[in-house]
Design a protein around this motif. Structure first.
Motif, PDB file in Angstrom:
ATOM      1  N   THR A  19       0.843  -1.190   0.000  1.00 11.70           N
ATOM      2  CA  THR A  19       0.000   0.000   0.000  1.00 11.70           C
ATOM      3  C   THR A  19       0.877   1.238   0.000  1.00 11.70           C
ATOM      4  O   THR A  19       1.929   1.262   0.630  1.00 11.70           O
ATOM      5  N   TYR A  73       0.166   7.280   3.146  1.00  4.64           N
ATOM      6  CA  TYR A  73      -0.525   8.563   3.103  1.00  4.64           C
ATOM      7  C   TYR A  73       0.209   9.535   4.009  1.00  4.64           C
ATOM      8  O   TYR A  73       0.685   9.164   5.071  1.00  4.64           O
ATOM      9  N   CYS A  74       0.265  10.783   3.611  1.00  7.80           N
ATOM     10  CA  CYS A  74       0.994  11.783   4.374  1.00  7.80           C
ATOM     11  C   CYS A  74       0.087  12.860   4.950  1.00  7.80           C
ATOM     12  O   CYS A  74       0.567  13.870   5.432  1.00  7.80           O
ATOM     13  N   SER A  75      -1.204  12.655   4.918  1.00 12.70           N
ATOM     14  CA  SER A  75      -2.133  13.715   5.294  1.00 12.70           C
ATOM     15  C   SER A  75      -1.882  14.298   6.684  1.00 12.70           C
ATOM     16  O   SER A  75      -2.099  15.472   6.905  1.00 12.70           O
ATOM     17  N   LYS A 121       2.881  16.451   1.210  1.00 13.90           N
ATOM     18  CA  LYS A 121       2.798  15.575   0.032  1.00 13.90           C
ATOM     19  C   LYS A 121       3.767  14.418   0.141  1.00 13.90           C
ATOM     20  O   LYS A 121       4.829  14.522   0.747  1.00 13.90           O
ATOM     21  N   ARG A 122       3.393  13.317  -0.491  1.00 14.84           N
ATOM     22  CA  ARG A 122       4.234  12.122  -0.543  1.00 14.84           C
ATOM     23  C   ARG A 122       5.178  12.247  -1.735  1.00 14.84           C
ATOM     24  O   ARG A 122       4.771  12.637  -2.823  1.00 14.84           O
ATOM     25  N   CYS A 128       7.410  12.073   3.402  1.00 17.61           N
ATOM     26  CA  CYS A 128       6.411  13.129   3.330  1.00 17.61           C
ATOM     27  C   CYS A 128       7.175  14.447   3.345  1.00 17.61           C
ATOM     28  O   CYS A 128       8.165  14.581   4.068  1.00 17.61           O
ATOM     29  N   ASN A 134       1.311   2.121   8.632  1.00 15.47           N
ATOM     30  CA  ASN A 134      -0.129   1.805   8.524  1.00 15.47           C
ATOM     31  C   ASN A 134      -0.601   0.998   9.690  1.00 15.47           C
ATOM     32  O   ASN A 134      -0.026   0.202  10.245  1.00 15.47           O
TER      33      ASN A 134
END
Length: 56
Positions: free
Chosen positions: A9, A12-14, A24-25, A44, A56
């Motif tokens: 997977t 995500y860098c949110s 942003k990744r 990130c 994750n």
């Protein structure tokens, strides 16, 4: 369309950059010889500063 190995997977860098946004990744590349496979490393980034990718 992006393709990834089965079971993999994309991170995500949110929330990885804390209050700094946008976060942003990015994929970092390495120079590898033809005989070896190069690892894929994601970080990130926000405003030029790199942050660890959350697990994750």
């Amino acid at each position: 369309m992006e393709l990834y190995p089965t079971g993999y997977t994309i991170p995500y860098c949110s929330h990885a950059c804390g209050p700094c946004s946008p976060c942003k990744r990015v994929m970092l590349s390495f120079k590898c010889s033809i005989a070896e496979s190069c690892p894929v490393v994601y970080k990130c980034v926000s405003k030029g500063k790199f942050y660890h990718v959350p697990s994750n």
